[in-house]
Design a protein around this motif. Structure first.
Motif, PDB file in Angstrom:
ATOM      1  N   TYR A 130     -16.876 -31.856 -31.250  1.00  0.00           N
ATOM      2  CA  TYR A 130     -16.383 -32.432 -30.002  1.00  0.00           C
ATOM      3  C   TYR A 130     -16.924 -33.851 -29.848  1.00  0.00           C
ATOM      4  N   GLY A 131     -18.252 -33.947 -30.123  1.00  0.00           N
ATOM      5  CA  GLY A 131     -18.911 -35.239 -29.963  1.00  0.00           C
ATOM      6  C   GLY A 131     -18.307 -36.298 -30.864  1.00  0.00           C
ATOM      7  N   ILE A 132     -18.115 -35.937 -32.117  1.00  0.00           N
ATOM      8  CA  ILE A 132     -17.549 -36.908 -33.054  1.00  0.00           C
ATOM      9  C   ILE A 132     -16.142 -37.295 -32.628  1.00  0.00           C
ATOM     10  N   ALA A 133     -15.388 -36.282 -32.178  1.00  0.00           N
ATOM     11  CA  ALA A 133     -14.015 -36.580 -31.755  1.00  0.00           C
ATOM     12  C   ALA A 133     -14.016 -37.551 -30.583  1.00  0.00           C
ATOM     13  N   ARG A 134     -14.945 -37.332 -29.658  1.00  0.00           N
ATOM     14  CA  ARG A 134     -15.011 -38.188 -28.481  1.00  0.00           C
ATOM     15  C   ARG A 134     -15.489 -39.586 -28.858  1.00  0.00           C
ATOM     16  N   VAL A 135     -16.558 -39.631 -29.657  1.00  0.00           N
ATOM     17  CA  VAL A 135     -17.140 -40.938 -29.992  1.00  0.00           C
ATOM     18  C   VAL A 135     -16.182 -41.776 -30.852  1.00  0.00           C
ATOM     19  N   CYS A 136     -15.506 -41.120 -31.739  1.00  0.00           N
ATOM     20  CA  CYS A 136     -14.598 -41.862 -32.616  1.00  0.00           C
ATOM     21  C   CYS A 136     -13.172 -41.874 -32.094  1.00  0.00           C
ATOM     22  N   ASN A 137     -13.006 -41.367 -30.887  1.00  0.00           N
ATOM     23  CA  ASN A 137     -11.676 -41.359 -30.271  1.00  0.00           C
ATOM     24  C   ASN A 137     -10.622 -40.614 -31.066  1.00  0.00           C
ATOM     25  N   TYR A 138     -11.013 -39.473 -31.625  1.00  0.00           N
ATOM     26  CA  TYR A 138     -10.001 -38.628 -32.259  1.00  0.00           C
ATOM     27  C   TYR A 138      -9.379 -37.735 -31.203  1.00  0.00           C
ATOM     28  N   GLU A 139      -8.151 -37.347 -31.453  1.00  0.00           N
ATOM     29  CA  GLU A 139      -7.478 -36.427 -30.557  1.00  0.00           C
ATOM     30  C   GLU A 139      -8.007 -35.012 -30.755  1.00  0.00           C
ATOM     31  N   ASP A 140      -8.131 -34.645 -32.009  1.00  0.00           N
ATOM     32  CA  ASP A 140      -8.405 -33.248 -32.321  1.00  0.00           C
ATOM     33  C   ASP A 140      -9.728 -33.117 -33.067  1.00  0.00           C
ATOM     34  N   TYR A 141     -10.630 -32.338 -32.513  1.00  0.00           N
ATOM     35  CA  TYR A 141     -11.945 -32.192 -33.152  1.00  0.00           C
ATOM     36  C   TYR A 141     -11.865 -31.399 -34.454  1.00  0.00           C
ATOM     37  N   ARG A 142     -10.758 -30.688 -34.616  1.00  0.00           N
ATOM     38  CA  ARG A 142     -10.709 -29.815 -35.797  1.00  0.00           C
ATOM     39  C   ARG A 142     -10.676 -30.574 -37.123  1.00  0.00           C
ATOM     40  N   ILE A 143     -10.257 -31.832 -37.033  1.00  0.00           N
ATOM     41  CA  ILE A 143     -10.188 -32.613 -38.277  1.00  0.00           C
ATOM     42  C   ILE A 143     -11.552 -32.722 -38.931  1.00  0.00           C
ATOM     43  N   VAL A 144     -12.569 -32.933 -38.095  1.00  0.00           N
ATOM     44  CA  VAL A 144     -13.893 -33.182 -38.665  1.00  0.00           C
ATOM     45  C   VAL A 144     -14.689 -31.899 -38.902  1.00  0.00           C
ATOM     46  N   ALA A 145     -14.106 -30.764 -38.524  1.00  0.00           N
ATOM     47  CA  ALA A 145     -14.873 -29.517 -38.617  1.00  0.00           C
ATOM     48  C   ALA A 145     -15.358 -29.230 -40.031  1.00  0.00           C
ATOM     49  N   SER A 146     -14.458 -29.296 -40.989  1.00  0.00           N
ATOM     50  CA  SER A 146     -14.854 -28.960 -42.363  1.00  0.00           C
ATOM     51  C   SER A 146     -15.964 -29.852 -42.902  1.00  0.00           C
ATOM     52  N   PRO A 147     -15.785 -31.177 -42.847  1.00  0.00           N
ATOM     53  CA  PRO A 147     -16.874 -32.004 -43.376  1.00  0.00           C
ATOM     54  C   PRO A 147     -18.187 -31.790 -42.628  1.00  0.00           C
ATOM     55  N   VAL A 148     -18.118 -31.661 -41.308  1.00  0.00           N
ATOM     56  CA  VAL A 148     -19.362 -31.473 -40.550  1.00  0.00           C
ATOM     57  C   VAL A 148     -20.042 -30.179 -40.958  1.00  0.00           C
ATOM     58  N   ALA A 149     -19.252 -29.115 -41.104  1.00  0.00           N
ATOM     59  CA  ALA A 149     -19.834 -27.831 -41.479  1.00  0.00           C
ATOM     60  C   ALA A 149     -20.513 -27.910 -42.834  1.00  0.00           C
ATOM     61  N   LEU A 150     -19.832 -28.528 -43.769  1.00  0.00           N
ATOM     62  CA  LEU A 150     -20.411 -28.614 -45.104  1.00  0.00           C
ATOM     63  C   LEU A 150     -21.652 -29.498 -45.115  1.00  0.00           C
ATOM     64  N   LEU A 151     -21.610 -30.562 -44.327  1.00  0.00           N
ATOM     65  CA  LEU A 151     -22.795 -31.409 -44.251  1.00  0.00           C
ATOM     66  C   LEU A 151     -23.959 -30.674 -43.619  1.00  0.00           C
ATOM     67  N   MET A 152     -23.652 -29.837 -42.629  1.00  0.00           N
ATOM     68  CA  MET A 152     -24.692 -29.023 -41.981  1.00  0.00           C
ATOM     69  C   MET A 152     -25.329 -28.107 -43.009  1.00  0.00           C
ATOM     70  N   LEU A 153     -24.486 -27.502 -43.828  1.00  0.00           N
ATOM     71  CA  LEU A 153     -24.973 -26.611 -44.881  1.00  0.00           C
ATOM     72  C   LEU A 153     -25.877 -27.384 -45.820  1.00  0.00           C
ATOM     73  N   ASN A 154     -25.435 -28.563 -46.156  1.00  0.00           N
ATOM     74  CA  ASN A 154     -26.195 -29.438 -47.021  1.00  0.00           C
ATOM     75  C   ASN A 154     -27.576 -29.740 -46.443  1.00  0.00           C
ATOM     76  N   LEU A 155     -27.580 -30.152 -45.187  1.00  0.00           N
ATOM     77  CA  LEU A 155     -28.842 -30.470 -44.523  1.00  0.00           C
ATOM     78  C   LEU A 155     -29.753 -29.259 -44.505  1.00  0.00           C
ATOM     79  N   SER A 156     -29.179 -28.098 -44.181  1.00  0.00           N
ATOM     80  CA  SER A 156     -30.008 -26.899 -44.084  1.00  0.00           C
ATOM     81  C   SER A 156     -30.638 -26.584 -45.429  1.00  0.00           C
ATOM     82  N   HIS A 157     -29.989 -26.998 -46.476  1.00  0.00           N
ATOM     83  CA  HIS A 157     -30.498 -26.693 -47.801  1.00  0.00           C
ATOM     84  C   HIS A 157     -31.721 -27.511 -48.164  1.00  0.00           C
ATOM     85  N   TRP A 158     -31.665 -28.847 -47.916  1.00  0.00           N
ATOM     86  CA  TRP A 158     -32.802 -29.626 -48.390  1.00  0.00           C
ATOM     87  C   TRP A 158     -33.804 -30.002 -47.309  1.00  0.00           C
TER      88      TRP A 158
END
Lengths: 354, 368
Positions: free
Chosen positions: B289-317
């Motif tokens: 939601y935050g990214i969609a708002r800050v970057c003025n996207y209409e739909d937050y779902r676009i960024v869901a996949s990359p954010v999720a994978l990045l979260m996984l990445n962060l949790s790993h290291w």
């Protein structure tokens, strides 16, 4: 997959190595002669031994069903900490394992020689025996977590049941009985079976068992066996004149199970006599064990420190630094009330008409 | 993108599950030793006004979320800046929960499996939930909560014979200081972590829903956390409770009724799974939601996949070991999170109230 049913740990002081004996059970081959066996290994630490077992067994063993853990006297005298740590820390090894101290030269012998005919596996046999604790009350079963919990507490000491081989029959059988007394994680002494029963009495953990009272009435002496149905013990601390005194009040309900003579205990006077003799005997046994522990071990297995802590925390704070000395000289008053509930099926003793 | 709406009940369920999430299994407030249960109550008491603060902040501009409000209150640049901070907070928290989950599974049941595997499983599930929308999550929450509550209370019931009331005595043995430390810990984990919901609660139904949802969610969630902690202390005793990393697991392990009902340790794992799933999903939602708002996207779902994978990445290291994870959680988190949980919202609220009084409109008219 091989399940470990029981494990025994010995310590080789000369080489500073641990020696582990495990009894394994193969569920797939149940019934056939392949179903169980013993494995041995050595290592620098207990866990090291466990892993070195793979060299003999060919695969990792599964510890999730291990209920019996026997340590040798040497290990107990050195320190139980390494063993306790692994029981607690490892996820596969369960912390409700029952620990025993072996009264043989080697803990290993108990598993090696003690293969009971009925079960074939010492582990299962000992498990069954330990479940019957309440019927006999000559040992005090101790799951690992309970022992560890008592180690955290300041003041009280804990115990582990003793196990040895009974060589009186045609085969050796593992026999549980008696208690090892610990100060922290080190063994400081043992109690025999009768003393253990008194220990259970004091700790209010006595749930059953048999108690023989030698009754002397006039010239006659006979033995009456009482079966214990329930028992309640209250331990209180009294502070008077700068001195703490423990007051133990025991109330035990029994049945007359065996009369070794012809005295009729339905008679009120005789019953009173039996009652008084019984109470005196229990009191004596309890005082004996308290005296012995105070003199020889100075380990508070009776949890007196816990009682004092609960009832008079301020006093406890004062005595705590010198607890060992205080415990040694702590005066204890014992009061026993015996309730003879019944005499099973017979009202009168067997009469000998001759 | 049509506006998503969830009912109050669903909102409350989500908050409760979020609070239960990792706390049920990791335990919290252990600094207070056997008085931890008191620390929890104190923390809940302090969390109430804080949560009301979040509610008031969101009520300034009903139907809008934290990211919108921060822009309205502080202007576009500063507002987006605050938004970035909260995106990071939600993202970081999500990664921590994923890592907690991975460590838990690794420690108690799958020591040989690389942690990334259960963590990936969880993340994919949460990604799916986010892509499906918060309404789906809300519906699941309603049902999931009931199931988890039944399991939890059944387990507590089975543990009653193992409880030793002496384990909580003597009361306040170590004085008030440890309770203060414990309360701060419980406050920041998990009660005030609900600030993350502020980024998401534009989806509530009615204007005053936000107060009800937040307050009830906090109180009921706190009650469950309290009940489990209380049970754990009673069963384990202070020594074990403060030493063991996963007290719920060890506590449930003790259940053994006639050698038949035993080995129920899977139940805390299920509770963690249910709660952790919601927690990570909400964090993911908030970040997206935050990214969609800050970057003025209409739909937050676009960024869901990359954010999720990045979260996984962060949790790993992010951590090298379990010890590091717990150490950071105890030593650093309460102070680090305080900024996001109390300071920032307070600033926003004060600025927002001022703006409100100045008559610059209730923010409904602001159109970023």
């Amino acid at each position: 997959m091989q399940l470990v049913t029981a494990a025994a740990i010995d310590y080789d002081g000369g080489n500073d190595k641990y020696f582990v004996t495990v009894e394994v059970f193969n569920p797939q081959h149940m019934g056939s002669h392949d179903s169980g066996g013993l494995l041995y290994s050595t290592g620098e630490s207990v866990f090291d031994c466990f892993r070195n077992l793979i060299l003999r067994s060919g695969r990792r063993l599964y510890w999730g069903h291990t209920e019996i853990f026997i340590v040798s006297r040497e290990v107990a005298e050195r320190s139980l900490l390494p063993i306790l740590d692994i029981l607690f820390r490892d996820a596969e090894v369960r912390d409700d394992m029952l620990i025993f101290v072996a009264e043989e030269d080697n803990a290993s012998d108990i598993l090696r020689l003690g293969r009971h005919k009925l079960h074939g596996l010492a582990g299962f046999h000992i498990e069954d025996v330990i479940k019957a604790e309440s019927s006999i009350s000559k040992y005090r079963r101790m799951p690992a977590w309970k022992f560890i919990q008592s180690m955290y507490a300041q003041g009280p000491a804990s115990t582990l049941p003793l196990i040895k081989l009974d060589r009186s029959g045609e085969k050796e059988i593992p026999k549980v009985g008696g208690t090892a007394v610990f100060e922290g994680d080190k063994l400081v002494g043992t109690l025999d079976e009768t003393e253990t029963r008194s220990l259970l009495w004091i700790l209010d953990e006595l749930k059953g068992g048999v108690f023989v009272v030698p009754v002397k009435d006039g010239g006659k002496a006979e033995e009456v066996t009482l079966e214990i149905f329930e028992s309640k013990t209250d331990t209180k601390a009294v502070y008077a004149g700068n001195q703490v005194t423990m007051k133990i009040h025991v109330e035990t309900t029994v049945n007359i199970e065996e009369i070794g003579g012809t005295t009729d205990y339905m008679d009120e006077k005789k019953m009173m006599h039996l009652k008084k003799d019984g109470e005196a005997r229990i009191e004596k046994e309890i005082k004996n064990v308290i005296g012995k522990v105070q003199r020889e071990f100075a380990a508070d297995v009776f949890k007196f420190s816990t009682v004092i802590q609960d009832e008079m925390p301020k006093v406890w704070r004062e005595i705590e630094p010198n607890w060992h000395e205080t415990f040694k000289k702590l005066p204890v008053n014992v009061q026993v009330t015996l309730k003879i509930r019944g005499s099973a099926l017979m009202g009168k003793p067997i009469k000998i008409s001759r | 993108m049509t506006k998503e709406v969830i009912s109050d009940k669903q909102g409350i369920s989500l908050v409760i599950l979020f609070i239960m999430g990792s706390t049920l299994v990791l335990g919290t407030g252990a600094e207070a030793g056997k008085d931890s249960w008191l620390a929890i109550l104190v923390a809940a008491a302090f969390a109430c006004p804080v949560v009301l603060m979040y509610s008031r902040l969101l009520a300034l501009s009903p139907g809008k979320d934290l990211f919108y409000i921060s822009e309205w209150v502080l202007g576009r640049m500063l507002g987006k800046g605050i938004g970035l901070l909260y995106i990071w907070f939600a993202f970081h928290l999500g990664a921590l929960v994923i890592r907690n989950f991975g460590e838990f599974i690794n420690t108690i049941s799958l020591p040989e499996t690389p942690k990334i595997i259960p963590m990936t499983g969880l993340v994919l599930l949460c990604l799916w939930a986010v892509k499906s929308g918060i309404e789906v999550l809300g519906r699941w929450g309603e049902l999931g909560l009931i199931v988890l509550l039944i399991l939890i209370f059944l387990t507590i019931g089975l543990l009653v014979p193992k409880m030793d009331w002496r384990n909580i005595q003597p009361f306040l043995q170590k004085g008030f200081k440890p309770i203060g430390k414990g309360a701060l810990a419980v406050f920041s984990f998990p009660f005030a972590e609900t600030v993350v919901f502020a980024g998401v609660f534009s989806v509530l139904q009615r204007k005053n829903s936000i107060y009800r949802v937040y307050l009830w969610g906090l109180l009921l969630g706190a009650a469950i956390v309290w009940a489990t902690a209380f049970t754990e202390i009673l069963v384990l005793g202070e020594g074990e409770y403060t030493t063991i990393l996963f007290p719920a697991h060890s506590t449930v392990r003790r259940i053994n009724i006639r050698n038949f009902i035993q080995r129920l340790e899977i139940i805390p794992a299920i509770a963690f799974l249910g709660g952790g799933f919601i927690k990570v999903s909400i964090c993911l939602f908030s970040a997206c939601y935050g990214i969609a708002r800050v970057c003025n996207y209409e739909d937050y779902r676009i960024v869901a996949s990359p954010v999720a994978l990045l979260m996984l990445n962060l949790s790993h290291w992010i951590y090298d070991s379990t010890m590091e994870m717990f150490d950071w959680a105890f030593q650093v988190w309460p102070y680090y999170a305080f900024f996001f949980q109390v300071i920032l919202p307070a600033i926003l609220l004060v600025a927002g109230e001022i703006k409100n009084r100045q008559g610059k409109g209730a923010g409904k008219n602001y159109d970023g």
